[in-house]
Design a protein around this motif. Structure first.
Motif: not given
Length: 180
Positions: A1-7, A9-10, A25-27, A86-88
């Motif tokens: 998710c390039p637009g969310f690079a600083r977030e 994801i579990s 991440i790339a895969a 994911n939030l948890n």
């Protein structure tokens, strides 16, 4: 998710997707792109909108100028980011906040420092993911509307109310995670 690079994801959240490659991440980004332009994404679209002309033109994987679903990947990423799991796992169970409302504390120096630290390369967890822009969500809906309004792609079908389906999806853009 390039637009969310600083977030964050579990891997627990994304493992439910058949296209998810573990811990890379790339895969993950490559697999997500393939999913968005692939058959599974088309099948999900067809389950809701039933547009037989889209299949005969090659679906989403063929650029024929009339069936471009814009920001689909961004919408999927927001769905993943803001899922309860994911939030948890990544954000301590926080719910999306309405970023349109500013708190007077936001301008205080200590809050600015907290924001800088949260966004730094130290990987300190922010309190919640950054929501998708409402305009991005609306462009996604409008691109779907363009496709289902095209008589070549979507012939009239008495068994489906595409407008109601789109209106229902548009309410998604009012949720905190899609209205940043």
């Amino acid at each position: 998710c390039p637009g969310f690079a600083r977030e964050f994801i579990s891997t627990n959240t994304t493992s439910r997707f058949s296209w998810y490659p573990n811990d890379d991440i790339a895969a993950f980004d490559k697999a997500l792109n393939e999913y968005v332009s692939g058959l599974a994404s088309l099948e999900e679209f067809q389950a809701v909108f039933r547009c037989p002309g889209l299949d005969s033109l090659g679906g989403f994987s063929t650029d024929h100028g009339i069936s471009v679903v814009r920001y689909h990947r961004s919408m999927i990423c927001a769905d993943i980011l803001f899922s309860d799991e994911n939030l948890n796992d990544c954000y301590g169970g926080t719910k999306p906040v309405d970023h349109r409302r500013r708190d007077i504390r936001d301008d205080k120096p200590e809050m600015q420092l907290a924001k800088v630290v949260a966004a730094s390369t130290l990987q300190v967890r922010p309190s919640a993911p950054t929501p998708l822009c409402r305009s991005t969500c609306n462009v996604w809906i409008n691109s779907l509307r363009t496709i289902v309004s095209n008589n070549t792609l979507c012939q009239a079908d008495k068994g489906i109310n595409r407008g109601a389906s789109l209106d229902s999806l548009r309410t998604k853009c009012d949720l905190g995670m899609y209205s940043g």
